[in-house]
Motif scaffolding. Structure first.
Motif, mmCIF file in Angstrom:
data_model
loop_
_atom_site.group_PDB
_atom_site.id
_atom_site.type_symbol
_atom_site.label_atom_id
_atom_site.label_comp_id
_atom_site.label_asym_id
_atom_site.label_seq_id
_atom_site.Cartn_x
_atom_site.Cartn_y
_atom_site.Cartn_z
ATOM 1 N N GLU A 144 0.829 -1.205 0.000
ATOM 2 C CA GLU A 144 0.000 0.000 0.000
ATOM 3 C C GLU A 144 0.867 1.261 0.000
ATOM 4 N N HIS A 145 1.967 1.234 0.757
ATOM 5 C CA HIS A 145 2.899 2.365 0.757
ATOM 6 C C HIS A 145 3.452 2.585 -0.647
ATOM 7 N N VAL B 84 1.716 6.872 -7.003
ATOM 8 C CA VAL B 84 0.770 7.928 -7.374
ATOM 9 C C VAL B 84 1.374 9.305 -7.089
ATOM 10 N N MET B 85 2.060 9.443 -5.953
ATOM 11 C CA MET B 85 2.638 10.737 -5.589
ATOM 12 C C MET B 85 3.790 11.128 -6.512
ATOM 13 N N LEU C 222 8.496 6.462 -9.436
ATOM 14 C CA LEU C 222 9.049 6.120 -8.131
ATOM 15 C C LEU C 222 10.405 5.446 -8.285
ATOM 16 N N LYS C 223 11.377 5.920 -7.497
ATOM 17 C CA LYS C 223 12.696 5.284 -7.481
ATOM 18 C C LYS C 223 12.738 4.210 -6.400
ATOM 19 N N ARG C 224 12.363 4.600 -5.158
ATOM 20 C CA ARG C 224 12.341 3.638 -4.056
ATOM 21 C C ARG C 224 11.584 4.211 -2.867
#
Length: 72
Positions: free
Chosen positions: A31-32, A38-39, A46-48
């Motif tokens: 979920e994170h 999305v952010m 997203l990288k990590r």
């Protein structure tokens, strides 16, 4: 018959033993990551995920921007 029943019961309890805190942590981690994706959508992706703490997280986008968020 009795040994078959006992074997099936032991198998069921063994499978249920796998459901616990680890499964909950994996679900929160997914979920994170989904929320971080999305952010970071407009920042090259997203990288990590850097850090998770219960329902909050910190992640790094591919552009270098650090984002923090919550699952609430």
């Amino acid at each position: 018959m009795r040994t078959t029943t006992l074997a099936v019961i032991a198998l069921i309890f063994g499978m249920l033993g796998g459901c616990g805190a680890k499964a909950r942590d994996q679900t929160l981690s997914r979920e994170h990551e989904a929320k971080a994706i999305v952010m970071c959508k407009h920042d090259k992706g997203l990288k990590r995920v850097i850090d998770t703490n219960d329902k909050s997280f910190t992640a790094e986008c591919k552009s270098g921007i650090i984002v923090t968020g919550s699952l609430d």
